[in-house]
Motif scaffolding. Structure first.
Motif, PDB file in Angstrom:
ATOM      1  N   LEU A 335     -15.150   0.741  12.156  1.00 42.83           N
ATOM      2  CA  LEU A 335     -14.426  -0.292  11.427  1.00 42.83           C
ATOM      3  C   LEU A 335     -13.337   0.365  10.569  1.00 42.83           C
ATOM      4  O   LEU A 335     -13.630   1.028   9.577  1.00 42.83           O
ATOM      5  CB  LEU A 335     -15.393  -1.090  10.543  1.00 42.83           C
ATOM      6  N   LEU A 336     -12.091   0.202  11.004  1.00 47.30           N
ATOM      7  CA  LEU A 336     -10.969   0.877  10.348  1.00 47.30           C
ATOM      8  C   LEU A 336     -10.249  -0.079   9.410  1.00 47.30           C
ATOM      9  O   LEU A 336      -9.780  -1.147   9.821  1.00 47.30           O
ATOM     10  CB  LEU A 336      -9.992   1.420  11.397  1.00 47.30           C
ATOM     11  N   LEU A 337     -10.151   0.306   8.137  1.00 49.17           N
ATOM     12  CA  LEU A 337      -9.458  -0.482   7.121  1.00 49.17           C
ATOM     13  C   LEU A 337      -8.286   0.322   6.562  1.00 49.17           C
ATOM     14  O   LEU A 337      -8.224   1.544   6.712  1.00 49.17           O
ATOM     15  CB  LEU A 337     -10.406  -0.830   5.973  1.00 49.17           C
ATOM     16  N   ALA A 338      -7.363  -0.358   5.894  1.00 55.31           N
ATOM     17  CA  ALA A 338      -6.304   0.298   5.113  1.00 55.31           C
ATOM     18  C   ALA A 338      -6.356  -0.303   3.719  1.00 55.31           C
ATOM     19  O   ALA A 338      -6.250  -1.525   3.570  1.00 55.31           O
ATOM     20  CB  ALA A 338      -4.941   0.080   5.752  1.00 55.31           C
ATOM     21  N   LEU A 339      -6.541   0.527   2.706  1.00 56.94           N
ATOM     22  CA  LEU A 339      -6.850   0.029   1.360  1.00 56.94           C
ATOM     23  C   LEU A 339      -5.806   0.464   0.338  1.00 56.94           C
ATOM     24  O   LEU A 339      -5.246   1.561   0.425  1.00 56.94           O
ATOM     25  CB  LEU A 339      -8.224   0.529   0.925  1.00 56.94           C
ATOM     26  N   TRP A 340      -5.598  -0.392  -0.639  1.00 59.05           N
ATOM     27  CA  TRP A 340      -4.728  -0.077  -1.776  1.00 59.05           C
ATOM     28  C   TRP A 340      -5.589  -0.056  -3.041  1.00 59.05           C
ATOM     29  O   TRP A 340      -6.088  -1.084  -3.472  1.00 59.05           O
ATOM     30  CB  TRP A 340      -3.627  -1.121  -1.925  1.00 59.05           C
ATOM     31  N   GLY A 341      -5.776   1.128  -3.612  1.00 59.00           N
ATOM     32  CA  GLY A 341      -6.451   1.253  -4.892  1.00 59.00           C
ATOM     33  C   GLY A 341      -7.951   1.109  -4.870  1.00 59.00           C
ATOM     34  O   GLY A 341      -8.615   1.358  -5.874  1.00 59.00           O
ATOM     35  N   GLU A 342      -8.516   0.721  -3.769  1.00 60.99           N
ATOM     36  CA  GLU A 342      -9.947   0.441  -3.685  1.00 60.99           C
ATOM     37  C   GLU A 342     -10.664   1.584  -2.982  1.00 60.99           C
ATOM     38  O   GLU A 342     -10.120   2.210  -2.069  1.00 60.99           O
ATOM     39  CB  GLU A 342     -10.153  -0.865  -2.907  1.00 60.99           C
ATOM     40  N   ASP A 343     -11.879   1.866  -3.405  1.00 64.64           N
ATOM     41  CA  ASP A 343     -12.677   2.840  -2.662  1.00 64.64           C
ATOM     42  C   ASP A 343     -13.349   2.126  -1.489  1.00 64.64           C
ATOM     43  O   ASP A 343     -13.505   0.908  -1.477  1.00 64.64           O
ATOM     44  CB  ASP A 343     -13.702   3.533  -3.565  1.00 64.64           C
ATOM     45  N   LEU A 344     -13.745   2.913  -0.481  1.00 71.43           N
ATOM     46  CA  LEU A 344     -14.267   2.333   0.743  1.00 71.43           C
ATOM     47  C   LEU A 344     -15.613   1.656   0.511  1.00 71.43           C
ATOM     48  O   LEU A 344     -15.910   0.613   1.118  1.00 71.43           O
ATOM     49  CB  LEU A 344     -14.389   3.422   1.813  1.00 71.43           C
ATOM     50  N   ASP A 403     -14.950   9.403  -0.420  1.00 68.90           N
ATOM     51  CA  ASP A 403     -14.603   8.114  -1.006  1.00 68.90           C
ATOM     52  C   ASP A 403     -13.900   8.284  -2.353  1.00 68.90           C
ATOM     53  O   ASP A 403     -14.334   9.073  -3.206  1.00 68.90           O
ATOM     54  CB  ASP A 403     -15.882   7.292  -1.180  1.00 68.90           C
ATOM     55  N   SER A 404     -12.838   7.518  -2.553  1.00 66.65           N
ATOM     56  CA  SER A 404     -12.071   7.596  -3.791  1.00 66.65           C
ATOM     57  C   SER A 404     -11.215   6.352  -3.937  1.00 66.65           C
ATOM     58  O   SER A 404     -10.497   5.998  -2.997  1.00 66.65           O
ATOM     59  CB  SER A 404     -11.160   8.831  -3.776  1.00 66.65           C
ATOM     60  N   PRO A 405     -11.264   5.679  -5.070  1.00 67.58           N
ATOM     61  CA  PRO A 405     -10.345   4.550  -5.272  1.00 67.58           C
ATOM     62  C   PRO A 405      -8.910   5.075  -5.283  1.00 67.58           C
ATOM     63  O   PRO A 405      -8.548   5.901  -6.116  1.00 67.58           O
ATOM     64  CB  PRO A 405     -10.757   3.991  -6.637  1.00 67.58           C
ATOM     65  N   GLY A 406      -8.104   4.608  -4.318  1.00 66.12           N
ATOM     66  CA  GLY A 406      -6.727   5.079  -4.260  1.00 66.12           C
ATOM     67  C   GLY A 406      -6.532   6.337  -3.448  1.00 66.12           C
ATOM     68  O   GLY A 406      -5.464   6.963  -3.542  1.00 66.12           O
ATOM     69  N   PHE A 407      -7.530   6.716  -2.642  1.00 64.92           N
ATOM     70  CA  PHE A 407      -7.406   7.940  -1.827  1.00 64.92           C
ATOM     71  C   PHE A 407      -6.986   9.105  -2.734  1.00 64.92           C
ATOM     72  O   PHE A 407      -7.524   9.255  -3.821  1.00 64.92           O
ATOM     73  CB  PHE A 407      -6.375   7.730  -0.708  1.00 64.92           C
ATOM     74  N   LEU A 464      -4.102   1.420 -10.615  1.00 68.66           N
ATOM     75  CA  LEU A 464      -4.607   1.948 -11.881  1.00 68.66           C
ATOM     76  C   LEU A 464      -5.776   1.127 -12.409  1.00 68.66           C
ATOM     77  O   LEU A 464      -6.769   1.683 -12.901  1.00 68.66           O
ATOM     78  CB  LEU A 464      -3.478   1.980 -12.914  1.00 68.66           C
ATOM     79  N   GLU A 465      -5.674  -0.178 -12.308  1.00 70.09           N
ATOM     80  CA  GLU A 465      -6.772  -1.026 -12.787  1.00 70.09           C
ATOM     81  C   GLU A 465      -8.035  -0.790 -11.968  1.00 70.09           C
ATOM     82  O   GLU A 465      -9.151  -0.781 -12.520  1.00 70.09           O
ATOM     83  CB  GLU A 465      -6.355  -2.493 -12.720  1.00 70.09           C
ATOM     84  N   SER A 466      -7.879  -0.570 -10.678  1.00 70.39           N
ATOM     85  CA  SER A 466      -9.041  -0.269  -9.839  1.00 70.39           C
ATOM     86  C   SER A 466      -9.656   1.073 -10.221  1.00 70.39           C
ATOM     87  O   SER A 466     -10.880   1.209 -10.339  1.00 70.39           O
ATOM     88  CB  SER A 466      -8.633  -0.263  -8.366  1.00 70.39           C
ATOM     89  N   LEU A 467      -8.808   2.073 -10.435  1.00 72.09           N
ATOM     90  CA  LEU A 467      -9.298   3.393 -10.845  1.00 72.09           C
ATOM     91  C   LEU A 467     -10.044   3.313 -12.172  1.00 72.09           C
ATOM     92  O   LEU A 467     -11.116   3.915 -12.332  1.00 72.09           O
ATOM     93  CB  LEU A 467      -8.124   4.371 -10.966  1.00 72.09           C
ATOM     94  N   GLN A 468      -9.487   2.570 -13.113  1.00 67.66           N
ATOM     95  CA  GLN A 468     -10.141   2.453 -14.420  1.00 67.66           C
ATOM     96  C   GLN A 468     -11.465   1.701 -14.301  1.00 67.66           C
ATOM     97  O   GLN A 468     -12.463   2.081 -14.923  1.00 67.66           O
ATOM     98  CB  GLN A 468      -9.209   1.743 -15.400  1.00 67.66           C
ATOM     99  N   ARG A 469     -11.481   0.662 -13.479  1.00 67.84           N
ATOM    100  CA  ARG A 469     -12.699  -0.137 -13.323  1.00 67.84           C
ATOM    101  C   ARG A 469     -13.805   0.666 -12.627  1.00 67.84           C
ATOM    102  O   ARG A 469     -14.957   0.673 -13.072  1.00 67.84           O
ATOM    103  CB  ARG A 469     -12.373  -1.381 -12.501  1.00 67.84           C
ATOM    104  N   VAL A 470     -13.456   1.370 -11.567  1.00 63.30           N
ATOM    105  CA  VAL A 470     -14.467   2.092 -10.782  1.00 63.30           C
ATOM    106  C   VAL A 470     -14.962   3.331 -11.514  1.00 63.30           C
ATOM    107  O   VAL A 470     -16.162   3.619 -11.541  1.00 63.30           O
ATOM    108  CB  VAL A 470     -13.910   2.473  -9.394  1.00 63.30           C
ATOM    109  N   THR A 471     -14.049   4.080 -12.133  1.00 61.92           N
ATOM    110  CA  THR A 471     -14.436   5.337 -12.782  1.00 61.92           C
ATOM    111  C   THR A 471     -14.866   5.141 -14.230  1.00 61.92           C
ATOM    112  O   THR A 471     -15.589   5.976 -14.784  1.00 61.92           O
ATOM    113  CB  THR A 471     -13.276   6.342 -12.766  1.00 61.92           C
ATOM    114  N   GLY A 472     -14.385   4.067 -14.877  1.00 59.86           N
ATOM    115  CA  GLY A 472     -14.655   3.875 -16.301  1.00 59.86           C
ATOM    116  C   GLY A 472     -13.877   4.819 -17.184  1.00 59.86           C
ATOM    117  O   GLY A 472     -14.148   4.921 -18.386  1.00 59.86           O
TER     118      GLY A 472
END
Length: 497
Positions: A335-344, A403-407, A464-472
């Motif tokens: 299942l191949l996705l392309a993501l912006w700011g989100e971790d897999l 896995d990383s929000p935002g690659f 940035l909002e995704s990175l802040q939300r996921v990583t805290g």
């Protein structure tokens, strides 16, 4: 023609002398060592002779330039200067002493400028009787070729001083940018994001330093990745600058240094100058491991959210893979996705997909030069190998990361943009000067605000909002400059009304 004094015969002092002598000014060169002054004058003359030999300037012009360079044996020889530029050791007490001595010698209209890269101009000027004529004039090495200079007015600097220095720099063919008297001024401040985010990616185990550099260099078009740059500038120097700027900004998390640096400094692994840093340099050449081999694997593929259907479908067809229409197809597709700011992991849960079969591709990198494939913690090896084989089937290089929000690329770019926005928000420099300084001084493909406009302010904000939300981690909090312009649909380079 102005009469300009230069104090200091090191690399920067010599470059400043050459620049302004070639621009038609009289240069008086002084150092406490007469031998150093003579050697510096010979060096600059040699650089002019090289230009004559190359045909860049004619012989008569070369002799005229050399004739405008006057070695001095006493500080008093600078008494008739209209501008004196100090390029000596980075010690506040020494600079304060020199400026104090100069004040007793030069005329009332003479500008006193410091080429400091790290000390506050207001601190240097604080011991002067007339701090209003003191400013920063920060060049970059090599001075004649790096066509940029930062002009830094201190708190007490008179506006006319800034204007005169700007005219002087622009008359020599360099771009003059004005920066507030803040830590790192403009260029060193803006450069923090590439370093610190590259280090943070490695700290999180997303990929190693080689992986980061390859993605930044080939996927984003930068001349060098952050770890190559650290090795070039020296970890001892860059480590000190990172810590200094972090402390001077009262430990703002945006500028937090990395725990990866101190052990290498302690071990003497400074980079190119010691033969080893993040890379080894046998015989002065960087040693980089070979790319991982491409797996010989095939598997049915399902194309999901965000994927460039046309581009990937062409790969599937040409490589002989099978494309299926449903994620729950009985062939158990990748299942191949392309993501912006989100971790897999988050994306798989949000979409209700089997995370053991999910992989993601970064849509921001140059699809023709390097592709980045991201896995979840539970993605099966067979799925990863198949996706890797597909993406590399036309000979394009592929980086496989965890896995990383935002690659990697999105994170680095978002932080570069956010730092540029924060510089604008703080009023440290104008939007035009920010982009020009970063493009010229750091060699980035674009300035941070122009880069953000190219990606889209709303998209950068979402990353940035995704990175802040996921990583805290508060280091990812968006600048108000970015947030407000994203919400209002304005360009990041656009000034407030």
């Amino acid at each position: 023609m102005a009469v300009i004094g230069v104090i200091g015969t090191g690399v920067m002092g010599r470059g400043i002398v050459q620049l302004f002598a070639q621009a038609g000014h009289e240069l008086r060169l002084y150092d406490t060592s007469p031998e150093a002054v003579a050697e510096a004058a010979r060096f600059v003359a040699g650089m002019i002779d090289r230009q004559v030999a190359k045909g860049t300037i004619d012989a008569m012009a070369g002799e005229s330039v050399k004739g405008r360079i006057i070695p001095c044996t006493a500080l008093a020889d600078l008494a008739g200067c209209e501008v004196v530029i100090e390029a000596i050791v980075e010690r506040l007490d020494v600079k304060q002493q020199v400026f104090g001595e100069l004040e007793a010698l030069v005329g009332a209209e003479c500008i006193l400028a410091s080429n400091t890269s790290s000390l506050l101009i207001s601190a240097i000027a604080s011991k002067c009787a007339h701090p209003e004529r003191v400013a920063g004039l920060h060049f970059f090495n090599p001075v004649p070729l790096m066509k940029l200079a930062e002009i830094i007015p201190g708190v007490m600097t008179a506006p006319i001083v800034t204007d005169r220095l700007k005219a002087l720099v622009e008359g020599a063919g360099h771009r003059a940018v004005t920066a507030a008297d803040q830590p790192g001024f403009l260029v060193n401040h803006a450069g923090r994001a590439l370093y610190t985010e590259g280090l943070r990616v490695v700290e999180e185990g997303v990929t190693d330093h080689v992986g980061v550099d390859r993605i930044v260099r080939e996927g984003l078009g930068f001349r060098m990745g952050p770890f190559e740059l650290l090795d070039l500038t020296g970890l001892d120097v860059s480590g000190h600058v990172m810590q200094s700027i972090y402390d001077q900004f009262l430990q703002d998390p945006r500028y937090r240094p990395s725990a990866l640096i101190p052990p290498r400094i302690a071990a003497g692994l400074y980079g190119r100058k010691t033969g080893r840093g993040f890379y080894a340099y046998p015989d002065g050449q960087k040693q980089e491991p070979a790319e991982a081999g491409v797996p010989a694997a095939k598997h049915p593929i399902w194309l999901g959210e965000g994927v460039d259907i046309e581009a990937v479908t062409a790969l599937v067809t040409n490589a002989g893979f099978t494309l299926v229409e449903r994620p729950d197809d009985p062939t158990d597709p990748a299942l191949l996705l392309a993501l912006w700011g989100e971790d897999l992991t988050s994306a798989a849960v949000r979409l209700g997909l089997d995370p053991t079969r999910c992989v993601a591709i970064d849509p921001i990198t140059d699809f023709e030069r390097r592709r980045t494939l991201m896995t979840s913690p539970v993605t099966r090896h067979a799925i990863v190998d198949a996706a890797h084989a597909l993406l590399a089937s036309d000979g394009t290089k592929v980086s496989v990361i965890s896995d990383s929000p935002g690659f990697v690329a999105q994170r680095v770019l978002a932080m570069i943009v956010n730092t540029g926005c924060e510089i604008a928000q703080r009023g440290i420099a104008s939007p035009d000067d920010i982009d020009a300084a970063v493009r010229i001084g750091l060699g980035y493909p674009m300035g941070p605000l122009a880069l953000g406009d190219r990606i889209g302010a709303a998209r950068v904000l979402a990353i940035l909002e995704s990175l802040q939300r996921v990583t805290g981690d508060p280091r990812y909090r968006p600048s108000l400059w970015l947030r407000r312009r994203a919400l209002l649909g304005l360009w990041l380079g656009q000034q407030a009304v």
